[in-house]
Design a protein around this motif. Structure first.
Motif, mmCIF file in Angstrom:
data_model
loop_
_atom_site.group_PDB
_atom_site.id
_atom_site.type_symbol
_atom_site.label_atom_id
_atom_site.label_comp_id
_atom_site.label_asym_id
_atom_site.label_seq_id
_atom_site.Cartn_x
_atom_site.Cartn_y
_atom_site.Cartn_z
ATOM 1 N N PRO A 116 -69.975 8.257 77.696
ATOM 2 C CA PRO A 116 -70.831 8.600 76.551
ATOM 3 C C PRO A 116 -70.889 7.485 75.524
ATOM 4 O O PRO A 116 -69.979 6.646 75.425
ATOM 5 N N ALA A 117 -71.967 7.447 74.761
ATOM 6 C CA ALA A 117 -72.161 6.414 73.746
ATOM 7 C C ALA A 117 -71.029 6.436 72.730
ATOM 8 O O ALA A 117 -70.501 7.482 72.370
ATOM 9 N N ARG A 118 -70.652 5.246 72.245
ATOM 10 C CA ARG A 118 -69.589 5.072 71.259
ATOM 11 C C ARG A 118 -68.234 5.568 71.743
ATOM 12 O O ARG A 118 -67.371 5.911 70.947
ATOM 13 N N CYS A 119 -68.052 5.636 73.059
ATOM 14 C CA CYS A 119 -66.779 6.074 73.636
ATOM 15 C C CYS A 119 -66.245 5.003 74.566
ATOM 16 O O CYS A 119 -67.008 4.206 75.125
ATOM 17 N N CYS A 120 -64.948 4.981 74.739
ATOM 18 C CA CYS A 120 -64.298 4.083 75.688
ATOM 19 C C CYS A 120 -63.760 4.895 76.857
ATOM 20 O O CYS A 120 -63.230 5.992 76.663
ATOM 21 N N PRO A 121 -63.882 4.383 78.070
ATOM 22 C CA PRO A 121 -63.398 5.136 79.222
ATOM 23 C C PRO A 121 -61.881 5.204 79.270
ATOM 24 O O PRO A 121 -61.180 4.310 78.786
ATOM 25 N N LEU A 155 -55.554 -7.593 81.432
ATOM 26 C CA LEU A 155 -56.345 -8.499 80.598
ATOM 27 C C LEU A 155 -57.803 -8.502 81.031
ATOM 28 O O LEU A 155 -58.717 -8.562 80.201
ATOM 29 N N GLU A 156 -58.024 -8.459 82.322
ATOM 30 C CA GLU A 156 -59.388 -8.432 82.837
ATOM 31 C C GLU A 156 -60.050 -7.085 82.575
ATOM 32 O O GLU A 156 -61.243 -7.013 82.282
ATOM 33 N N ASN A 157 -59.271 -6.014 82.681
ATOM 34 C CA ASN A 157 -59.808 -4.664 82.495
ATOM 35 C C ASN A 157 -58.837 -3.864 81.629
ATOM 36 O O ASN A 157 -57.989 -3.134 82.133
ATOM 37 N N PRO A 158 -58.946 -3.961 80.306
ATOM 38 C CA PRO A 158 -57.998 -3.288 79.412
ATOM 39 C C PRO A 158 -58.006 -1.770 79.526
ATOM 40 O O PRO A 158 -57.093 -1.120 79.018
ATOM 41 N N VAL A 159 -58.994 -1.210 80.174
ATOM 42 C CA VAL A 159 -59.029 0.250 80.350
ATOM 43 C C VAL A 159 -57.804 0.721 81.121
ATOM 44 O O VAL A 159 -57.382 1.878 80.997
ATOM 45 N N LEU A 160 -57.182 -0.161 81.899
ATOM 46 C CA LEU A 160 -55.988 0.206 82.660
ATOM 47 C C LEU A 160 -54.830 0.621 81.753
ATOM 48 O O LEU A 160 -53.903 1.302 82.194
ATOM 49 N N LEU A 161 -54.866 0.211 80.488
ATOM 50 C CA LEU A 161 -53.832 0.621 79.537
ATOM 51 C C LEU A 161 -54.040 2.056 79.058
ATOM 52 O O LEU A 161 -53.116 2.683 78.546
ATOM 53 N N PRO A 215 -62.438 -0.983 74.098
ATOM 54 C CA PRO A 215 -61.120 -0.441 73.738
ATOM 55 C C PRO A 215 -60.232 -1.449 73.025
ATOM 56 O O PRO A 215 -59.475 -1.087 72.137
ATOM 57 N N TYR A 216 -60.301 -2.707 73.414
ATOM 58 C CA TYR A 216 -59.475 -3.753 72.815
ATOM 59 C C TYR A 216 -60.289 -5.043 72.794
ATOM 60 O O TYR A 216 -61.043 -5.319 73.729
ATOM 61 N N MET A 235 -57.758 -3.164 68.055
ATOM 62 C CA MET A 235 -57.731 -2.120 69.065
ATOM 63 C C MET A 235 -58.496 -0.919 68.541
ATOM 64 O O MET A 235 -58.505 -0.643 67.355
ATOM 65 N N TYR A 236 -59.133 -0.226 69.435
ATOM 66 C CA TYR A 236 -60.022 0.869 69.060
ATOM 67 C C TYR A 236 -59.273 2.180 68.925
ATOM 68 O O TYR A 236 -59.681 3.052 68.189
ATOM 69 N N PHE A 237 -58.175 2.354 69.641
ATOM 70 C CA PHE A 237 -57.404 3.588 69.560
ATOM 71 C C PHE A 237 -56.049 3.346 70.202
ATOM 72 O O PHE A 237 -55.772 2.297 70.748
ATOM 73 N N THR A 238 -55.155 4.326 70.123
ATOM 74 C CA THR A 238 -53.902 4.250 70.845
ATOM 75 C C THR A 238 -54.175 4.500 72.324
ATOM 76 O O THR A 238 -55.267 4.934 72.667
ATOM 77 N N PRO A 239 -53.233 4.192 73.285
ATOM 78 C CA PRO A 239 -51.814 3.919 73.049
ATOM 79 C C PRO A 239 -51.554 2.492 72.573
ATOM 80 O O PRO A 239 -51.852 1.531 73.276
ATOM 81 N N MET A 240 -51.030 2.390 71.389
ATOM 82 C CA MET A 240 -50.748 1.094 70.805
ATOM 83 C C MET A 240 -49.521 0.436 71.440
ATOM 84 O O MET A 240 -49.453 -0.791 71.549
#
Length: 594
Positions: A57-62, A102-108, A177-178, A214-219
């Motif tokens: 969705p718009a304005r959301c991170c996966p 680093l290539e895909n920060p969504v993995l965090l 996300p980052y 960063m856009y949100f936790t987990p920090m």
């Protein structure tokens, strides 16, 4: 700030496999629309959670998660949560070591969901977990958290928004996300995590030499990645702090706001990383006392009973009144209600009574004290505190009336002809966004209801819906009159505007000419403006003669054409549609007759 999980929707449980299984699922995390001080929200799609390729969705991170479904309540209670947590943490650790994060920060942004579905009783149990890695030693705060507006000037904040939007556009996403940032008093630059070496090359030590957003936790996992990946590569003994900005980008009431973001600076540890000193941050849901939260239990038995009762009532109505009505089609149709006032409330209740399950409201007004007596979806409490947004309140009330309905609300304006939007680049860009959102909403729905207060506000959705070949129902209410009509549904674009469908039952009759009492095929019906009769002497209208005449211009020029309509006087559309010429010819004929 912690991460808040939104309760799972009913549709999610319809998609889940009742057998014990492990599956990848997808969610999204957002801060948009929430009040300042609230945590970011993790949302699991109602029907798209198991579709890993579904758009975010718009304005959301996966966020990518793992679903562990158990087939008995005992298995759910005795599941080895510690083992599940360690497995997830090791996956995050491996992605950091390999450089994949680093290539895909969504993995965090990993999460776990433990579930049990008692389908006989319609009882559902679930427990969320957000695994994160912790540094073996605490991170000393060099500067405590403060609001972004206390550290950045207005010029810097605007530059940050612009740079962030440009990076999102380049990457083809609406949120990241980052990401990295470096700035001074005059400029703000941003980049992707994987570009850190080049981005900070030659960076000298300053007061805030190194910034990460960063856009949100987990920090915790994010700072773990920073310490592991960059301590030896770009940080020296005089360059060991990291400035973190928890970037909270939200849009409410049409206005963007990022100043409630917080910024702080921490000192990074000097250490070597190995599995032996890797700590896992156990983050199953907690209660207010800091202990493990109670298992979330969702009882849908009453919802199921209500849905069954509604379906039975509809079948009885269908049997008595319209035996040929296909209720399955009615249930699946998606209705967009433009206007959430007297008409919108009544139409929504009627649609829901006939089995429609997908209803979306669009309105930019707030509930006033005069509304509840005429608009049945609102109550007195909705008027307090300057009033709730109508579209959002109406959607919320529909779901309270019947939990089985999928109702949404959009608080937005609809640009109108003769109402300029070119006061500034900001107002013009907001009009562009409003048009794009309206186009997307109309595209995603099957039937469009025009239920607004003014004639002008119906013009743009009538044009867009005609272009997208959507069915339009128009209703207008006066003090002592009302009108309800269905717009003509144009043929698909591959067919000519004047072509006849070869299998259409009226084809032969059309060729011979139709009588006034014959049924007119739907594609020959006009729209609200085609059929509108303006008595002589009424003031000139800025809407022109027929909106369908401007479809070619709209489809060819898009927003550039619409901007001309919004910013020009009534003469622009009148000239375009030939109404000016018609007036001139009529006046000339009258002069000759005199």
């Amino acid at each position: 700030c912690p991460l808040l999980a939104v309760p799972l929707d009913v549709g999610f449980w319809h998609e889940i496999d009742p057998e014990e299984a492990e599956n990848d699922i997808k969610g999204s995390i957002t801060y948009n629309g929430d009040s300042a001080g609230l945590p970011a929200r993790l949302t699991i799609g109602e029907f798209s959670a198991f579709d890993m390729s579904a758009p975010t969705p718009a304005r959301c991170c996966p966020a990518i998660g793992t679903l562990y479904n158990t087939n008995t309540l005992e298995s759910f209670k005795t599941a080895d949560k510690k083992l599940l947590l360690e497995q997830a943490a090791n996956e995050i650790w491996e992605s950091i070591k390999s450089g994949a994060a680093l290539e895909n920060p969504v993995l965090l942004n990993k999460f776990l969901l433990l579930t049990f579905a008692d389908l006989k009783k319609y009882h559902f149990y679930y427990w969320f977990c957000y695994p994160a890695l912790c540094l073996p030693e605490s991170l000393p705060l060099i500067q405590g958290p403060v609001g972004l507006d206390q550290r950045f000037s207005l010029k810097q904040i605007q530059a940050l928004e612009c740079a962030y939007d440009n990076l999102c556009q380049t990457e083809g996403v609406t949120a990241l996300p980052y990401f990295l940032i470096k700035y001074d008093e005059n400029t703000v630059l941003v980049s992707l995590l994987k570009c850190y070496s080049d981005f900070f090359q030659g960076q000298r030590t300053k007061l805030f030499p190194f910034s990460l957003l960063m856009y949100f936790t987990p920090m915790f996992s994010f700072l773990f990645l920073v310490s592991h990946s960059w301590t030896l590569s770009i940080l020296s003994s005089s360059f060991q702090s990291v400035e973190v900005l928890c970037f909270r980008d939200r849009t409410m009431q049409g206005a963007r706001d990022v100043v409630h973001s917080i910024i702080f600076e921490v000192k990074l540890p000097e250490m070597a990383f190995s599995p032996g000193n890797l700590l896992v941050f156990e983050n199953w849901e907690f209660n207010a006392k800091g202990g493990a939260a109670e298992v979330q239990r969702l009882n849908l038995s009453f919802s199921r009973l209500a849905e069954s009762s509604v379906d039975l009532n509809l079948k009885l109505m269908c049997w008595r009144l319209v035996p040929t009505l296909d209720l399955d089609k009615v249930v699946s149709v998606k209705c967009l209600l433009l206007g959430a006032g007297t008409l919108g409330c009544s139409v929504a209740r009627t649609l829901m009574g006939w089995g429609v399950r997908h209803i979306t409201f669009v309105d930019n007004a707030k509930i006033s004290y005069s509304n509840p007596v005429r608009q049945p979806l609102y109550e007195f409490e909705d008027c307090l505190g300057s009033g709730k947004p109508k579209a959002l309140a109406a959607a919320d009330r529909l779901q309270k009336i019947f939990p089985g309905v999928n109702a949404m609300g959009f608080n937005m304006s609809i640009p109108m002809p003769g109402h300029p939007v070119n006061f500034s680049s900001v107002t013009l860009e907001q009009a562009r966004k409003d048009v794009e959102q309206l186009e997307q909403l109309i595209e995603n729905h099957d039937v469009i209801f025009l239920l607004m207060d003014t004639r002008e506000s119906r013009w743009l959705p009538a044009v867009i819906a005609a272009s997208k070949r959507k069915l339009v129902i128009n209703a207008a209410l006066g003090f002592d009159t009302f009108v309800v009509m269905r717009h003509g549904l144009k043929k698909p674009k591959q067919q000519g505007a004047g072509d006849l469908c070869p299998n259409h039952p009226m084809a032969s009759a059309d060729l011979l000419g139709s009588s006034l009492f014959a049924n007119i095929p739907g594609y020959k019906l006009g729209c609200y403006f085609c059929n509108d009769v303006v008595a002589p002497g009424d003031p000139p209208t800025s809407l022109g003669l027929v909106p369908h005449q401007v479809l070619d211009h709209y489809e060819r020029e898009g927003f550039n054409f619409l901007a001309k309509v919004f910013n020009s006087s009534h003469s622009f559309l009148e000239d375009l549609t030939g109404l000016t010429l018609l007036h001139q010819e009529t006046q000339a004929a009258e002069e000759e007759s005199n």
